[in-house]
Design a protein around this motif. Structure first.
Motif, mmCIF file in Angstrom:
data_model
loop_
_atom_site.group_PDB
_atom_site.id
_atom_site.type_symbol
_atom_site.label_atom_id
_atom_site.label_comp_id
_atom_site.label_asym_id
_atom_site.label_seq_id
_atom_site.Cartn_x
_atom_site.Cartn_y
_atom_site.Cartn_z
ATOM 1 N N UNK A 287 35.558 38.010 34.985
ATOM 2 C CA UNK A 287 35.337 39.496 34.992
ATOM 3 C C UNK A 287 34.042 40.154 35.998
ATOM 4 N N UNK A 288 34.527 39.848 37.238
ATOM 5 C CA UNK A 288 33.598 40.154 38.257
ATOM 6 C C UNK A 288 34.010 41.315 38.995
ATOM 7 N N UNK A 289 34.926 42.056 38.726
ATOM 8 C CA UNK A 289 35.566 43.379 39.592
ATOM 9 C C UNK A 289 36.908 43.456 39.389
ATOM 10 N N UNK A 290 37.697 42.266 39.569
ATOM 11 C CA UNK A 290 39.306 42.208 39.566
ATOM 12 C C UNK A 290 39.637 42.477 38.062
ATOM 13 N N UNK A 291 40.917 42.663 37.745
ATOM 14 C CA UNK A 291 41.526 42.345 36.441
ATOM 15 C C UNK A 291 41.711 41.220 36.177
ATOM 16 N N UNK A 292 41.298 40.963 34.912
ATOM 17 C CA UNK A 292 41.486 39.793 34.194
ATOM 18 C C UNK A 292 42.827 39.670 33.132
ATOM 19 N N UNK A 293 43.643 39.516 33.961
ATOM 20 C CA UNK A 293 45.232 39.619 33.193
ATOM 21 C C UNK A 293 45.727 38.520 33.720
ATOM 22 N N UNK A 294 46.869 38.092 33.065
ATOM 23 C CA UNK A 294 48.025 37.208 33.632
ATOM 24 C C UNK A 294 48.852 37.571 34.901
ATOM 25 N N UNK A 295 49.025 37.052 35.864
ATOM 26 C CA UNK A 295 49.722 37.497 36.998
ATOM 27 C C UNK A 295 51.121 37.455 36.689
ATOM 28 N N UNK B 81 46.712 40.487 44.733
ATOM 29 C CA UNK B 81 45.988 39.408 45.422
ATOM 30 C C UNK B 81 45.187 38.688 44.024
ATOM 31 N N UNK B 82 45.338 37.455 44.000
ATOM 32 C CA UNK B 82 44.440 36.787 42.860
ATOM 33 C C UNK B 82 43.789 35.686 43.341
ATOM 34 N N UNK B 83 42.635 35.395 42.653
ATOM 35 C CA UNK B 83 41.786 34.409 43.040
ATOM 36 C C UNK B 83 40.844 34.107 41.678
ATOM 37 N N UNK B 84 40.311 32.789 41.751
ATOM 38 C CA UNK B 84 39.450 32.588 40.549
ATOM 39 C C UNK B 84 38.409 33.535 40.297
ATOM 40 N N UNK B 85 37.606 33.882 41.372
ATOM 41 C CA UNK B 85 36.608 35.045 41.293
ATOM 42 C C UNK B 85 36.893 36.104 42.285
ATOM 43 N N UNK B 86 36.004 37.068 42.453
ATOM 44 C CA UNK B 86 36.335 38.334 43.375
ATOM 45 C C UNK B 86 35.884 37.679 44.672
ATOM 46 N N UNK B 87 35.078 36.819 44.846
ATOM 47 C CA UNK B 87 34.535 36.246 46.076
ATOM 48 C C UNK B 87 35.705 35.385 46.807
ATOM 49 N N UNK B 88 36.812 35.034 46.084
ATOM 50 C CA UNK B 88 37.894 34.431 46.595
ATOM 51 C C UNK B 88 39.161 35.443 47.092
ATOM 52 N N UNK B 89 38.772 36.535 46.807
ATOM 53 C CA UNK B 89 39.743 37.614 47.211
ATOM 54 C C UNK B 89 39.364 37.937 48.876
#
Length: 275
Positions: free
Chosen positions: A159-167, A131-139
């Motif tokens: 960097x608000x909770x999800x992994x910050x890596x390339x899909x 699951x990807x989004x710009x911010x965690x609120x978008x998940x």
């Protein structure tokens, strides 16, 4: 008559509506969608069907709030009447016991992904979800998707909770470490292209949905049917209001890449896309 008999708020921008309908809706399957008209002169709102109970004449739909029309639909309450329901439209997904299925979704694509995951799980598949989004609120629908999936990776640009890596990096790591038999992608044109590029390297059949988040007022729909033949790099777009040929996925990204909420559909060498 189309009457809302139950409503549940999944999140701030996703509503779950159960509707009793006298409309005959045949062959509702994952990948297909219905068009909901709140009032006579309002545009149709495309919605994914989560459940369909033919005996009780009810459907359960997920509504993502993206514009004023979807906002109006999501704000309807128990007892509200809906003017008309049309459909289903679009191509059904191929659902069978593939083995292990990699599912990739960005942002609002999760609304279309959830019913597909439920069917894939019922067919006996092992499911790996990104699951990807710009911010965690978008998940969206994370808890519901985790309940169905065997593995879930959440990726955000912040960097608000999800992994910050390339899909792309995450997809590559999964394909190298796991035997993936099939793939499904629902998201932006860029997400579709990136996913297809990597799965093709491993000769993995892939299905996808190219989903326009906002309602298209001129047609009353936000979804179009697209077929892609990866053998000759031709993409045939056959929508409700336009026809076009795309020479490759790069052209699709140029046309739809400005949309932050779009996905693609592949079976073997054939890709079917809903916009």
């Amino acid at each position: 008559m189309n009457l809302i008999i139950a409503k549940k708020s999944i999140s701030a921008n996703v509503a779950n509506l159960e509707i009793r309908t006298s409309t005959v809706l045949n062959d509702i399957r994952p990948g297909r969608y219905i068009s909901i008209l709140i009032e006579k002169d309002k545009p149709g709102i495309p919605a994914a069907v989560l459940k369909f109970n033919q005996e009780n004449e009810t459907i359960t739909v997920l509504v993502f709030v993206a514009d004023k029309y979807t906002q109006q639909l999501a704000e309807l309450n128990f007892g509200s009447e809906i003017f008309r329901i049309n459909g289903p439209f679009g191509y059904p997904m191929l659902i069978e016991n593939f083995g292990t299925v990699l599912c990739v979704s960005d942002g609002p694509g999760a609304v279309m992904l959830l019913p597909a995951l439920a069917s894939l799980r019922s067919a006996g598949n092992r499911i790996i979800t990104i699951l990807t989004a710009r911010t965690l609120d978008g998940i969206l629908l994370e808890n519901e998707i985790r309940a169905i999936s065997d593995e879930v990776t959440v990726i955000t640009e912040s960097e608000d909770g999800g992994k910050k890596v390339a899909v792309c990096k995450t997809i590559t790591q999964i394909l190298r470490s796991s035997k993936v038999d099939h793939a499904l992608v629902i998201g932006s044109a860029t997400t579709i292209k990136n996913t297809c590029v990597h799965t093709r390297k491993y000769n993995i059949p892939i299905q996808a949905i190219l989903y326009l988040n906002k309602t298209v007022q001129s047609t009353g729909h936000g979804i179009y049917k697209v077929s892609v033949s990866s053998t000759n790099n031709a993409v045939c777009v056959d929508g409700f209001d336009f026809n076009a040929w795309y020479p490759n996925l790069e052209e699709m990204v140029k046309r739809f890449g400005c949309e932050e909420d779009i996905p693609c559909n592949t079976t073997g060498n054939n890709v079917k896309i809903l916009v």
